[in-house]
Design a protein around this motif. Structure first.
Motif, PDB file in Angstrom:
ATOM      1  N   ILE A  19     -18.950  17.949  -3.029  1.00  0.00           N
ATOM      2  CA  ILE A  19     -18.984  18.331  -4.587  1.00  0.00           C
ATOM      3  C   ILE A  19     -20.326  19.780  -4.882  1.00  0.00           C
ATOM      4  CG2 ILE A  19     -20.141  16.939  -6.454  1.00  0.00           C
ATOM      5  CD1 ILE A  19     -19.601  14.739  -5.122  1.00  0.00           C
ATOM      6  N   GLU A  20     -21.152  19.736  -3.999  1.00  0.00           N
ATOM      7  CA  GLU A  20     -22.265  21.226  -3.796  1.00  0.00           C
ATOM      8  C   GLU A  20     -20.613  21.897  -3.363  1.00  0.00           C
ATOM      9  OE1 GLU A  20     -24.342  24.051  -4.063  1.00  0.00           O
ATOM     10  OE2 GLU A  20     -24.557  21.941  -4.906  1.00  0.00           O
ATOM     11  N   ARG A  21     -19.998  21.793  -3.069  1.00  0.00           N
ATOM     12  CA  ARG A  21     -19.131  22.373  -2.528  1.00  0.00           C
ATOM     13  C   ARG A  21     -18.056  23.852  -3.636  1.00  0.00           C
ATOM     14  NH1 ARG A  21     -17.462  21.589   3.269  1.00  0.00           N
ATOM     15  NH2 ARG A  21     -18.953  22.519   4.631  1.00  0.00           N
ATOM     16  N   LEU A  22     -17.470  21.822  -4.669  1.00  0.00           N
ATOM     17  CA  LEU A  22     -17.048  22.122  -5.867  1.00  0.00           C
ATOM     18  C   LEU A  22     -18.056  23.025  -7.310  1.00  0.00           C
ATOM     19  CD1 LEU A  22     -14.565  21.361  -7.451  1.00  0.00           C
ATOM     20  CD2 LEU A  22     -15.885  19.178  -7.945  1.00  0.00           C
ATOM     21  N   GLN A  24     -19.903  24.817  -6.524  1.00  0.00           N
ATOM     22  CA  GLN A  24     -20.669  26.198  -6.096  1.00  0.00           C
ATOM     23  C   GLN A  24     -19.064  27.481  -6.177  1.00  0.00           C
ATOM     24  OE1 GLN A  24     -20.807  26.248  -1.801  1.00  0.00           O
ATOM     25  NE2 GLN A  24     -22.787  27.114  -1.330  1.00  0.00           N
ATOM     26  N   ARG A  25     -17.719  26.895  -6.409  1.00  0.00           N
ATOM     27  CA  ARG A  25     -16.766  27.256  -6.445  1.00  0.00           C
ATOM     28  C   ARG A  25     -16.255  27.220  -7.722  1.00  0.00           C
ATOM     29  NH1 ARG A  25     -14.864  23.808  -2.408  1.00  0.00           N
ATOM     30  NH2 ARG A  25     -14.106  22.460  -3.976  1.00  0.00           N
ATOM     31  N   THR A  26     -17.040  26.470  -8.411  1.00  0.00           N
ATOM     32  CA  THR A  26     -16.803  25.878 -10.334  1.00  0.00           C
ATOM     33  C   THR A  26     -17.478  26.685 -11.215  1.00  0.00           C
ATOM     34  OG1 THR A  26     -17.592  23.693 -10.645  1.00  0.00           O
ATOM     35  CG2 THR A  26     -14.835  23.866 -10.850  1.00  0.00           C
ATOM     36  N   PHE A  27     -18.675  26.694 -10.983  1.00  0.00           N
ATOM     37  CA  PHE A  27     -19.742  27.439 -11.726  1.00  0.00           C
ATOM     38  C   PHE A  27     -20.647  29.055 -10.807  1.00  0.00           C
ATOM     39  CE2 PHE A  27     -20.700  22.418 -12.596  1.00  0.00           C
ATOM     40  CZ  PHE A  27     -20.177  22.818 -14.012  1.00  0.00           C
ATOM     41  N   GLY A  28     -20.636  28.825  -9.728  1.00  0.00           N
ATOM     42  CA  GLY A  28     -21.472  29.996  -9.402  1.00  0.00           C
ATOM     43  C   GLY A  28     -22.643  29.540  -8.928  1.00  0.00           C
ATOM     44  N   PRO A  29     -23.799  30.380  -8.453  1.00  0.00           N
ATOM     45  CA  PRO A  29     -24.556  30.749  -8.108  1.00  0.00           C
ATOM     46  C   PRO A  29     -25.734  30.692  -9.290  1.00  0.00           C
ATOM     47  CG  PRO A  29     -24.179  32.605  -7.802  1.00  0.00           C
ATOM     48  CD  PRO A  29     -23.126  32.192  -7.821  1.00  0.00           C
ATOM     49  N   THR A  57      -7.244  11.903  -0.545  1.00  0.00           N
ATOM     50  CA  THR A  57      -8.072  11.842  -0.052  1.00  0.00           C
ATOM     51  C   THR A  57      -8.882  13.724  -1.077  1.00  0.00           C
ATOM     52  OG1 THR A  57      -7.459  12.904   1.923  1.00  0.00           O
ATOM     53  CG2 THR A  57      -7.755  10.303   2.025  1.00  0.00           C
ATOM     54  N   LEU A  58      -7.677  14.070  -1.737  1.00  0.00           N
ATOM     55  CA  LEU A  58      -8.537  15.335  -2.483  1.00  0.00           C
ATOM     56  C   LEU A  58     -10.122  14.546  -3.237  1.00  0.00           C
ATOM     57  CD1 LEU A  58      -7.996  18.350  -2.459  1.00  0.00           C
ATOM     58  CD2 LEU A  58      -6.455  17.940  -3.821  1.00  0.00           C
ATOM     59  N   LEU A  59     -10.999  16.151  -2.923  1.00  0.00           N
ATOM     60  CA  LEU A  59     -11.851  15.668  -4.329  1.00  0.00           C
ATOM     61  C   LEU A  59     -11.160  16.833  -4.939  1.00  0.00           C
ATOM     62  CD1 LEU A  59     -14.933  14.703  -5.309  1.00  0.00           C
ATOM     63  CD2 LEU A  59     -15.746  16.443  -4.624  1.00  0.00           C
ATOM     64  N   VAL A  60     -10.892  15.740  -6.453  1.00  0.00           N
ATOM     65  CA  VAL A  60     -10.661  17.148  -7.041  1.00  0.00           C
ATOM     66  C   VAL A  60     -11.873  17.299  -8.929  1.00  0.00           C
ATOM     67  CG1 VAL A  60      -8.114  16.628  -7.112  1.00  0.00           C
ATOM     68  CG2 VAL A  60      -9.355  15.131  -8.559  1.00  0.00           C
ATOM     69  N   GLY A  61     -12.610  16.233  -9.103  1.00  0.00           N
ATOM     70  CA  GLY A  61     -14.156  15.757  -9.598  1.00  0.00           C
ATOM     71  C   GLY A  61     -15.113  15.529  -9.131  1.00  0.00           C
ATOM     72  N   LEU A  78     -26.505  13.535 -18.746  1.00  0.00           N
ATOM     73  CA  LEU A  78     -25.291  13.322 -18.010  1.00  0.00           C
ATOM     74  C   LEU A  78     -25.248  15.425 -17.948  1.00  0.00           C
ATOM     75  CD1 LEU A  78     -21.719  11.994 -18.884  1.00  0.00           C
ATOM     76  CD2 LEU A  78     -21.737  14.570 -18.128  1.00  0.00           C
ATOM     77  N   GLY A  79     -24.393  15.329 -16.538  1.00  0.00           N
ATOM     78  CA  GLY A  79     -23.941  17.016 -15.752  1.00  0.00           C
ATOM     79  C   GLY A  79     -24.683  16.834 -13.759  1.00  0.00           C
ATOM     80  N   PRO A  80     -23.631  17.974 -13.771  1.00  0.00           N
ATOM     81  CA  PRO A  80     -22.136  18.568 -14.022  1.00  0.00           C
ATOM     82  C   PRO A  80     -21.436  18.089 -13.945  1.00  0.00           C
ATOM     83  CG  PRO A  80     -23.825  19.748 -11.308  1.00  0.00           C
ATOM     84  CD  PRO A  80     -24.193  18.071 -13.060  1.00  0.00           C
ATOM     85  N   LEU A  81     -20.294  18.234 -14.680  1.00  0.00           N
ATOM     86  CA  LEU A  81     -18.919  17.599 -14.655  1.00  0.00           C
ATOM     87  C   LEU A  81     -18.290  18.496 -14.277  1.00  0.00           C
ATOM     88  CD1 LEU A  81     -16.748  15.364 -15.570  1.00  0.00           C
ATOM     89  CD2 LEU A  81     -16.927  16.604 -17.682  1.00  0.00           C
ATOM     90  N   THR A  82     -17.065  18.662 -13.389  1.00  0.00           N
ATOM     91  CA  THR A  82     -16.154  19.760 -12.717  1.00  0.00           C
ATOM     92  C   THR A  82     -15.622  18.756 -12.415  1.00  0.00           C
ATOM     93  OG1 THR A  82     -16.664  21.425 -11.586  1.00  0.00           O
ATOM     94  CG2 THR A  82     -18.053  19.323 -10.979  1.00  0.00           C
ATOM     95  N   VAL A  83     -14.066  19.882 -13.032  1.00  0.00           N
ATOM     96  CA  VAL A  83     -12.762  19.651 -11.823  1.00  0.00           C
ATOM     97  C   VAL A  83     -12.288  20.665 -11.640  1.00  0.00           C
ATOM     98  CG1 VAL A  83     -10.386  18.638 -12.756  1.00  0.00           C
ATOM     99  CG2 VAL A  83     -12.491  18.083 -13.900  1.00  0.00           C
ATOM    100  N   GLU A  84     -12.212  20.311 -10.413  1.00  0.00           N
ATOM    101  CA  GLU A  84     -10.580  21.926  -9.491  1.00  0.00           C
ATOM    102  C   GLU A  84     -10.265  22.263 -11.047  1.00  0.00           C
ATOM    103  OE1 GLU A  84     -11.401  23.808  -6.855  1.00  0.00           O
ATOM    104  OE2 GLU A  84     -11.909  21.528  -5.279  1.00  0.00           O
ATOM    105  N   PRO A  85      -9.668  23.953 -10.701  1.00  0.00           N
ATOM    106  CA  PRO A  85      -9.299  24.831 -11.591  1.00  0.00           C
ATOM    107  C   PRO A  85      -8.041  23.890 -11.689  1.00  0.00           C
ATOM    108  CG  PRO A  85     -10.519  25.968 -10.546  1.00  0.00           C
ATOM    109  CD  PRO A  85     -11.338  24.453 -10.073  1.00  0.00           C
ATOM    110  N   PRO A  86      -6.967  23.887 -11.058  1.00  0.00           N
ATOM    111  CA  PRO A  86      -5.965  23.599 -10.884  1.00  0.00           C
ATOM    112  C   PRO A  86      -5.751  21.805 -11.522  1.00  0.00           C
ATOM    113  CG  PRO A  86      -5.881  23.694  -8.229  1.00  0.00           C
ATOM    114  CD  PRO A  86      -7.468  24.108  -9.173  1.00  0.00           C
TER     115      PRO A  86
END
Length: 170
Positions: A19-22, A24-29, A57-61, A78-86
């Protein structure tokens, strides 16, 4: 969502790094300067009210909720709510929100606060917080401060500073 076999599960401790990696990818520093992160620094999110979305098994959100108080009134942030861009615009975020709010209500929670886009979150019942009713720590765009009443009228007489719910701190 018919073309995806989506599974929504309660977050577990082993989900933390993916989730932390997700995030990082979606929100940045830049996410660390946001006022919601000021609250997250002091109290952990609730695993039983935080959820992951997976396809196989793929975490998408992911969505998390943590205990806060608005003045002296208990609530959830509530938050963060994040979903992999694709996987965006395919119902993943909505499925996470529906599960998070349903389970929060079932566990007796009455209010959920978030900082986000009204056009998106109003679809699941969030409304703007009237100006001055809830004061966030640090910088926040108060036009994006939203609340959902899980019990009708629960926000009627609520006001004050938003802070971690220390009774739930670990």
């Amino acid at each position: 969502m018919s073309d995806l076999s989506l599974t929504i599960l309660a977050e577990t401790a082993s989900d933390a790094l993916p989730i932390e990696r997700l995030h990082q990818r979606t929100f940045g520093p830049g996410r660390f300067v946001l006022s919601a992160y000021r609250l997250r620094e002091h109290v952990d999110h609730l695993l039983d009210l935080s959820f992951t979305a997976r396809i196989g098994t793929l975490l998408v959100g992911s969505v998390r909720q943590l205990p806060i108080c608005i003045g002296d009134t208990p609530a959830l942030l509530l938050g963060p709510l994040t979903v992999e861009p694709p996987f965006r615009s395919r119902g993943v975020g909505r499925a996470l929100l529906d599960r998070a709010l349903k389970d929060a209500k079932a566990k007796g929670h009455r209010l959920v606060l978030l900082v986000g886009d009204e056009a998106y979150y109003s679809r699941v019942g969030f409304k703007p917080v009237p100006k001055g009713r809830a004061i966030m720590p640090g910088p926040v765009d108060y036009n994006r401060l939203l609340v959902a009443e899980l019990v009708e009228g629960a926000f009627t007489d609520v006001s004050g500073a938003v802070r971690p719910d220390w009774s739930m701190a670990k």
